[in-house]
Design a protein around this motif. Structure first.
Motif, PDB file in Angstrom:
ATOM      1  N   MET A   1       7.355   7.343  12.572  1.00  0.00           N
ATOM      2  CA  MET A   1       7.694   7.648  11.179  1.00  0.00           C
ATOM      3  C   MET A   1       7.799   6.366  10.355  1.00  0.00           C
ATOM      4  SD  MET A   1       7.817  10.937  11.116  1.00  0.00           S
ATOM      5  CE  MET A   1       8.666  11.370   9.611  1.00  0.00           C
ATOM      6  N   LEU A   2       7.567   6.513   9.055  1.00  0.00           N
ATOM      7  CA  LEU A   2       7.632   5.356   8.147  1.00  0.00           C
ATOM      8  C   LEU A   2       8.784   5.514   7.149  1.00  0.00           C
ATOM      9  CD1 LEU A   2       3.819   4.894   7.364  1.00  0.00           C
ATOM     10  CD2 LEU A   2       5.175   3.815   9.180  1.00  0.00           C
ATOM     11  N   THR A   3       9.840   6.152   7.584  1.00  0.00           N
ATOM     12  CA  THR A   3      10.982   6.420   6.711  1.00  0.00           C
ATOM     13  C   THR A   3      11.499   5.129   6.076  1.00  0.00           C
ATOM     14  OG1 THR A   3      11.610   8.278   8.126  1.00  0.00           O
ATOM     15  CG2 THR A   3      13.276   7.441   6.593  1.00  0.00           C
ATOM     16  N   GLY A   4      11.585   5.142   4.758  1.00  0.00           N
ATOM     17  CA  GLY A   4      12.122   4.004   4.032  1.00  0.00           C
ATOM     18  C   GLY A   4      11.125   2.905   3.717  1.00  0.00           C
ATOM     19  N   ILE A   5       9.912   2.965   4.275  1.00  0.00           N
ATOM     20  CA  ILE A   5       8.898   1.947   3.997  1.00  0.00           C
ATOM     21  C   ILE A   5       8.276   2.230   2.633  1.00  0.00           C
ATOM     22  CG2 ILE A   5       6.726   0.919   4.762  1.00  0.00           C
ATOM     23  CD1 ILE A   5       9.088   0.329   6.575  1.00  0.00           C
ATOM     24  N   ARG A   6       8.270   1.227   1.776  1.00  0.00           N
ATOM     25  CA  ARG A   6       7.757   1.386   0.414  1.00  0.00           C
ATOM     26  C   ARG A   6       6.300   0.944   0.369  1.00  0.00           C
ATOM     27  NH1 ARG A   6      12.756  -2.125  -1.507  1.00  0.00           N
ATOM     28  NH2 ARG A   6      11.965  -3.115   0.384  1.00  0.00           N
ATOM     29  N   ILE A   7       5.434   1.922   0.114  1.00  0.00           N
ATOM     30  CA  ILE A   7       3.987   1.665   0.118  1.00  0.00           C
ATOM     31  C   ILE A   7       3.430   1.894  -1.281  1.00  0.00           C
ATOM     32  CG2 ILE A   7       1.763   2.278   1.139  1.00  0.00           C
ATOM     33  CD1 ILE A   7       3.249   3.361   3.551  1.00  0.00           C
ATOM     34  N   VAL A   8       2.661   0.919  -1.772  1.00  0.00           N
ATOM     35  CA  VAL A   8       2.006   1.039  -3.070  1.00  0.00           C
ATOM     36  C   VAL A   8       0.495   1.085  -2.843  1.00  0.00           C
ATOM     37  CG1 VAL A   8       1.563  -0.026  -5.312  1.00  0.00           C
ATOM     38  CG2 VAL A   8       3.850  -0.152  -4.299  1.00  0.00           C
ATOM     39  N   PHE A   9      -0.157   2.103  -3.389  1.00  0.00           N
ATOM     40  CA  PHE A   9      -1.609   2.237  -3.323  1.00  0.00           C
ATOM     41  C   PHE A   9      -2.206   1.851  -4.669  1.00  0.00           C
ATOM     42  CE2 PHE A   9      -0.256   4.923   0.127  1.00  0.00           C
ATOM     43  CZ  PHE A   9      -1.270   4.850   1.065  1.00  0.00           C
ATOM     44  N   LEU A  10      -3.286   1.082  -4.629  1.00  0.00           N
ATOM     45  CA  LEU A  10      -4.006   0.730  -5.848  1.00  0.00           C
ATOM     46  C   LEU A  10      -5.442   1.231  -5.747  1.00  0.00           C
ATOM     47  CD1 LEU A  10      -2.878  -2.968  -6.531  1.00  0.00           C
ATOM     48  CD2 LEU A  10      -1.846  -0.838  -7.350  1.00  0.00           C
ATOM     49  N   GLY A  11      -5.768   2.262  -6.501  1.00  0.00           N
ATOM     50  CA  GLY A  11      -7.136   2.742  -6.595  1.00  0.00           C
ATOM     51  C   GLY A  11      -7.700   3.324  -5.321  1.00  0.00           C
ATOM     52  N   GLY A  12      -9.001   3.603  -5.385  1.00  0.00           N
ATOM     53  CA  GLY A  12      -9.694   4.194  -4.249  1.00  0.00           C
ATOM     54  C   GLY A  12     -10.457   5.443  -4.645  1.00  0.00           C
ATOM     55  N   ASP A  13     -11.101   6.054  -3.658  1.00  0.00           N
ATOM     56  CA  ASP A  13     -11.869   7.274  -3.889  1.00  0.00           C
ATOM     57  C   ASP A  13     -11.217   8.423  -3.140  1.00  0.00           C
ATOM     58  OD1 ASP A  13     -12.517   6.746  -1.241  1.00  0.00           O
ATOM     59  OD2 ASP A  13     -14.512   5.985  -1.704  1.00  0.00           O
ATOM     60  N   ALA A  14     -12.002   9.447  -2.829  1.00  0.00           N
ATOM     61  CA  ALA A  14     -11.437  10.633  -2.185  1.00  0.00           C
ATOM     62  C   ALA A  14     -10.829  10.326  -0.823  1.00  0.00           C
ATOM     63  CB  ALA A  14     -12.522  11.711  -2.050  1.00  0.00           C
ATOM     64  N   ARG A  15     -11.325   9.290  -0.165  1.00  0.00           N
ATOM     65  CA  ARG A  15     -10.731   8.904   1.129  1.00  0.00           C
ATOM     66  C   ARG A  15      -9.261   8.524   0.972  1.00  0.00           C
ATOM     67  NH1 ARG A  15     -15.287   4.573   2.754  1.00  0.00           N
ATOM     68  NH2 ARG A  15     -15.310   4.421   0.480  1.00  0.00           N
ATOM     69  N   GLN A  16      -8.981   7.831  -0.128  1.00  0.00           N
ATOM     70  CA  GLN A  16      -7.631   7.315  -0.313  1.00  0.00           C
ATOM     71  C   GLN A  16      -6.614   8.443  -0.491  1.00  0.00           C
ATOM     72  OE1 GLN A  16      -7.255   4.440   0.592  1.00  0.00           O
ATOM     73  NE2 GLN A  16      -6.345   3.014  -0.858  1.00  0.00           N
ATOM     74  N   LEU A  17      -7.063   9.575  -1.021  1.00  0.00           N
ATOM     75  CA  LEU A  17      -6.154  10.705  -1.175  1.00  0.00           C
ATOM     76  C   LEU A  17      -5.626  11.168   0.183  1.00  0.00           C
ATOM     77  CD1 LEU A  17      -8.040  12.837  -3.863  1.00  0.00           C
ATOM     78  CD2 LEU A  17      -6.543  10.856  -4.182  1.00  0.00           C
ATOM     79  N   GLU A  18      -6.516  11.152   1.188  1.00  0.00           N
ATOM     80  CA  GLU A  18      -6.098  11.547   2.535  1.00  0.00           C
ATOM     81  C   GLU A  18      -5.145  10.526   3.139  1.00  0.00           C
ATOM     82  OE1 GLU A  18      -6.739  14.455   3.862  1.00  0.00           O
ATOM     83  OE2 GLU A  18      -7.900  14.988   2.089  1.00  0.00           O
ATOM     84  N   VAL A  19      -5.394   9.255   2.851  1.00  0.00           N
ATOM     85  CA  VAL A  19      -4.511   8.200   3.360  1.00  0.00           C
ATOM     86  C   VAL A  19      -3.122   8.333   2.751  1.00  0.00           C
ATOM     87  CG1 VAL A  19      -4.191   5.718   3.647  1.00  0.00           C
ATOM     88  CG2 VAL A  19      -6.506   6.672   3.639  1.00  0.00           C
ATOM     89  N   ILE A  20      -3.089   8.609   1.437  1.00  0.00           N
ATOM     90  CA  ILE A  20      -1.809   8.791   0.752  1.00  0.00           C
ATOM     91  C   ILE A  20      -1.054   9.978   1.346  1.00  0.00           C
ATOM     92  CG2 ILE A  20      -0.767   9.481  -1.442  1.00  0.00           C
ATOM     93  CD1 ILE A  20      -2.961   7.825  -2.839  1.00  0.00           C
TER      94      ILE A  20
END
Length: 298
Positions: free
Chosen positions: A1-20
């Motif tokens: 689990m990544l509880t409490g980890i702060r992740i910022v995403f910048l841009g991307g395509d449809a692949r990035q939606l799955e990663v998010i």
């Protein structure tokens, strides 16, 4: 689990939606910039504008598969404006923040080096490259079928390079009934290709090998299909270059000779964005978890 980890995403395509989605599922605190046109954002994602303030508390910064160009411009399919990673943004990232991308160009590498940020390129991982070779091969087969008037079954195909993508490509062609020739640069690759039932040759012999090919798939990221080689390629052949831009084919001379040659990088994100995104998402979560354990041991 990544509880409490702060992740910022910048841009991307449809692949990035799955990663998010994967990171939200793993209970990370997720913010994303460059997604104003995302019609149905995942619950739990904070959509924001890119700013130093947004990055100031990030534990992890995630960029698209190709991080950014040499001016910091980020591919952002779901953004309504330009998204650019600048010096001020890198300076705002806290010490210990890790920057993730698929592959980084010089600008991003230099930016991270200047600000002492750890940069991880996920496409350098063997597992990611192997999994990505599957949608790459499938996409290349689709292109081959769309651009020929003959079946792959019974054809003579050539694969240049026997890395992760080349191996998967050759096996897929073999499975469809093509006679597969494989151009290799190492003796162990020659032996493996022969064991697989393919027809191997050293790439230095390419000039004498191309005369009977119907399809050529290149995975070598340097100029290998030169004008001299193209002078021996049948005009009816189709060349699909899977190497990173600018590829390994003299496209100008191919066009002059009337040979259909196409550069086709980034096929996983084009033909199978959901699968490609899941591959990247799983790798990202695993890598972040490993980083957490490493920092905990220090």
């Amino acid at each position: 689990m990544l509880t409490g980890i702060r992740i910022v995403f910048l841009g991307g395509d449809a692949r990035q939606l799955e990663v998010i989605r994967k990171c939200v599922e793993m209970d990370a605190v997720v913010s994303a910039a460059g997604f104003e046109k995302w019609e149905a954002p995942s619950p739990g994602v904070n959509l924001e504008q890119l700013s130093p303030e947004l990055l100031g508390n990030a534990d992890v910064l995630v960029l698209p598969t190709v991080g950014c160009d040499e001016e910091g411009n980020i591919n952002a399919l779901f953004s309504s404006g330009r998204l650019q990673l600048l010096e001020e943004h890198a300076a705002a990232l806290p010490e210990g923040c890790t920057v993730y991308t698929g592959m980084a160009k010089g600008y991003l590498r230099s930016l991270c080096a200047r600000h002492k940020l750890k940069l991880i390129e996920l496409l350098n991982r063997d597992d990611v490259a192997i999994y990505n070779s599957i949608p790459t091969a499938e996409g290349a087969l689709v292109m081959a079928i769309q651009n020929t008037d003959f079946t792959i079954h019974g054809s003579t195909s050539m694969v240049l390079g026997m890395g992760r993508t080349g191996f998967t490509m050759a096996r897929a062609l073999q499975g469809l009934g093509s006679t597969v020739k494989v151009g290799v640069r190492k003796q162990d690759h020659y032996a493996r290709a022969e064991e697989m039932g393919w027809k191997p040759f050293m790439t230095g012999e390419l000039l004498t090998q191309v005369g009977d090919t119907d399809l050529i798939f290149n995975t070598i990221p340097s100029m290998i299909i030169t004008a001299q080689i193209l002078s021996r390629v049948p005009k009816s052949s189709v060349i699909i270059d899977l190497a990173s831009a600018p590829g390994g084919c003299d496209f100008r001379y191919a066009e002059k000779r009337g040979i259909k040659a196409m550069l086709a990088p980034g096929l996983p994100g084009i033909v199978a964005p959901k699968s490609a995104g899941m591959i990247m998402g799983n790798a990202l979560v695993q890598s972040i978890s490993e980083e957490i354990l490493t920092k905990g041991d220090q």
